[in-house]
Design an enzyme around this catalytic site. Sequence first.
Site, PDB file in Angstrom:
ATOM      1  N   ASP A  69      51.095  69.272  80.978  1.00  0.00           N
ATOM      2  CA  ASP A  69      52.283  68.572  80.248  1.00  0.00           C
ATOM      3  C   ASP A  69      53.346  69.348  79.567  1.00  0.00           C
ATOM      4  O   ASP A  69      53.218  70.573  80.035  1.00  0.00           O
ATOM      5  CB  ASP A  69      51.625  67.688  79.075  1.00  0.00           C
ATOM      6  CG  ASP A  69      50.893  68.730  78.366  1.00  0.00           C
ATOM      7  OD1 ASP A  69      50.899  69.870  78.265  1.00  0.00           O
ATOM      8  OD2 ASP A  69      49.845  68.327  77.430  1.00  0.00           O
ATOM      9  N   ASP A  99      45.013  60.115  81.420  1.00  0.00           N
ATOM     10  CA  ASP A  99      44.413  61.425  81.204  1.00  0.00           C
ATOM     11  C   ASP A  99      44.091  61.036  79.528  1.00  0.00           C
ATOM     12  O   ASP A  99      44.630  60.315  78.699  1.00  0.00           O
ATOM     13  CB  ASP A  99      45.233  62.574  81.015  1.00  0.00           C
ATOM     14  CG  ASP A  99      46.349  62.711  79.768  1.00  0.00           C
ATOM     15  OD1 ASP A  99      45.928  63.394  79.111  1.00  0.00           O
ATOM     16  OD2 ASP A  99      47.138  61.852  79.869  1.00  0.00           O
TER      17      ASP A  99
END
EC number: 2.4.2.29
Length: 373
Positions: A90, A270
């Site tokens: 990320d 996720d």
Amino acid sequence: MEFKLKHKDGMARVCEITTAHSTFLTPVFMPVGTVGAVKSLDANDMKNELDAKIILANTYHMYLRPTSKVVKDFGGLHGFTKFDRSFLTDSGGFQAFSLSKNSKHFNEGIEFKSHIDGSRHLFTPKSVLDTQYDFHSDIMMILDDLVALPATKERVKISVDRTILWAKEAITYHKSMQNKGIGIGQNIFGIIQGGTDYEERKRCALSLNEMPFDGLAIGGLSVGEENALMYETVQNLNPYLDENRPRYLMGVGTPEDLVENVERGVDMFDCVMPTRNARNGTFFTSFGKFNIKKAEFINDHEAIGPACSCYTCRNFSRGYLNHLFKAKELTFFRLASLHNLHYYLELAREMREAILNNSFTQFKKNFYHLRGK
């Protein structure tokens, strides 16, 4: 990255994604390895016990420690962790927003204080990509402007304006770096913001659809809104998402969240929930979740999930796990995490199978029936 849409059942999809390090089918759940490791587990566990094809690592945490230059010196995340399958990283924007009490969002980027030593840092659309180039992650996320919900309409509009601005800057920079031989084999996903505002989400999605991202993510959900509103927001986005790119719902969620959002066309997920709950003694099963610390499990000879094939259920009883948890034995964390991640990965496999068999609606009914709903 190669992407193939294999089959649809309603909005639910099975897709095949190939990166430089692995090929996997969606729906897929990505275990979270915040600092380069899924808590209490190592690369062998992820590959041989769980057969995870892709995991997530966090840019914010690894940028601060051990630093991206250290990771690069080991050959990127794959060399550093010895997990030789796919990594998604990320941008770190969420952590800069959530962990730094005094973070400041500007059109240039996000300024924040390190939660480790209080030092000040600035994440920009270019700098977070530079960090991820060092990580050599297979999928990189762009910097986006996240807002906590509920938020004013004005703040949501600013968030979307910035996210679009940063997306343009990121995709232009990525192409220029690839022309220089940097970031080859690394893929870049855009992130759609807009809170729960239909028009702002639509505006952001349409803008990012016009840019050559390898995939699109839905960010800024599961941050305080009701579940029904999250599901409605995802469903409303579906017509505005390119069917020929992966769709990733960030940071979500419960088993119910996965089922509901797969039904609404999401491919990738996720969440820290399976491992975080494991450390607190909570196990996920097909019949719902329960906490192992209860006295009723002291002399229970059954496995956590009698039909579960994970390492923990093949070898150990609820009674033993109850004992390990109460004794604060570190072994418990590994055994519990293995079970919960196996459950999530198996849930994703079952959904893929149901979609391919055009039976997702019946799968969903059975899923809730087993939970008494």
